[in-house]
Design a protein around this motif. Structure first.
Motif, PDB file in Angstrom:
ATOM      1  N   THR A   1       0.833  -1.204   0.000  1.00  0.00           N
ATOM      2  CA  THR A   1       0.000   0.000   0.000  1.00  0.00           C
ATOM      3  C   THR A   1       0.865   1.249   0.000  1.00  0.00           C
ATOM      4  O   THR A   1       0.632   2.182  -0.772  1.00  0.00           O
ATOM      5  N   ALA A   2       1.885   1.282   0.846  1.00  0.00           N
ATOM      6  CA  ALA A   2       2.762   2.457   0.937  1.00  0.00           C
ATOM      7  C   ALA A   2       3.500   2.701  -0.374  1.00  0.00           C
ATOM      8  O   ALA A   2       3.631   3.854  -0.820  1.00  0.00           O
ATOM      9  N   GLU A   3       3.978   1.636  -1.001  1.00  0.00           N
ATOM     10  CA  GLU A   3       4.684   1.784  -2.279  1.00  0.00           C
ATOM     11  C   GLU A   3       3.739   2.268  -3.374  1.00  0.00           C
ATOM     12  O   GLU A   3       4.110   3.090  -4.215  1.00  0.00           O
ATOM     13  N   TRP A   4       2.505   1.766  -3.380  1.00  0.00           N
ATOM     14  CA  TRP A   4       1.504   2.175  -4.372  1.00  0.00           C
ATOM     15  C   TRP A   4       1.174   3.654  -4.213  1.00  0.00           C
ATOM     16  O   TRP A   4       1.177   4.410  -5.183  1.00  0.00           O
ATOM     17  N   ILE A   5       0.927   4.089  -2.995  1.00  0.00           N
ATOM     18  CA  ILE A   5       0.604   5.499  -2.753  1.00  0.00           C
ATOM     19  C   ILE A   5       1.797   6.388  -3.099  1.00  0.00           C
ATOM     20  O   ILE A   5       1.641   7.465  -3.664  1.00  0.00           O
ATOM     21  N   SER A   6       3.012   5.919  -2.815  1.00  0.00           N
ATOM     22  CA  SER A   6       4.214   6.665  -3.178  1.00  0.00           C
ATOM     23  C   SER A   6       4.313   6.825  -4.695  1.00  0.00           C
ATOM     24  O   SER A   6       4.649   7.909  -5.190  1.00  0.00           O
ATOM     25  N   LEU A   7       4.005   5.762  -5.438  1.00  0.00           N
ATOM     26  CA  LEU A   7       4.023   5.839  -6.898  1.00  0.00           C
ATOM     27  C   LEU A   7       2.998   6.852  -7.398  1.00  0.00           C
ATOM     28  O   LEU A   7       3.304   7.698  -8.248  1.00  0.00           O
ATOM     29  N   LEU A   8       1.792   6.798  -6.859  1.00  0.00           N
ATOM     30  CA  LEU A   8       0.757   7.755  -7.279  1.00  0.00           C
ATOM     31  C   LEU A   8       1.190   9.190  -6.992  1.00  0.00           C
ATOM     32  O   LEU A   8       1.012  10.077  -7.823  1.00  0.00           O
TER      33      LEU A   8
END
Length: 81
Positions: free
Chosen positions: A59-66
């Protein structure tokens, strides 16, 4: 995995899927696609694939990408994972 994508198109398809536990992203052929693991959320967008591959993001990596894509100064950019 590296792919050139349209910032606006990527965000229009992906911002609605912020609340997931993990997401898998694949870049092959002319598409960048993603699926929320354990959910029915998914996306597919046209891309220029520079290096094909697949990754699983937390989740943290996904939000960072966004957030990184939202902060791109140009209308297109390279997603590198």
């Amino acid at each position: 995995m590296r792919a050139i994508v349209s910032k606006d198109f990527f965000l229009s398809q992906t911002l609605p899927i912020r609340k997931i536990e993990r997401v898998t992203i694949s870049a092959y052929g002319g598409d960048l696609s993603g699926t929320g693991l354990g959910s029915s959320e998914n996306f597919r967008i046209p891309a220029t694939v520079l290096e094909p591959g697949q990754v699983i993001l937390s989740t943290a990596e996904w939000i960072s990408l966004l957030n990184r894509v939202q902060n791109w100064p140009a209308g297109i950019g390279i997603i590198q994972l």
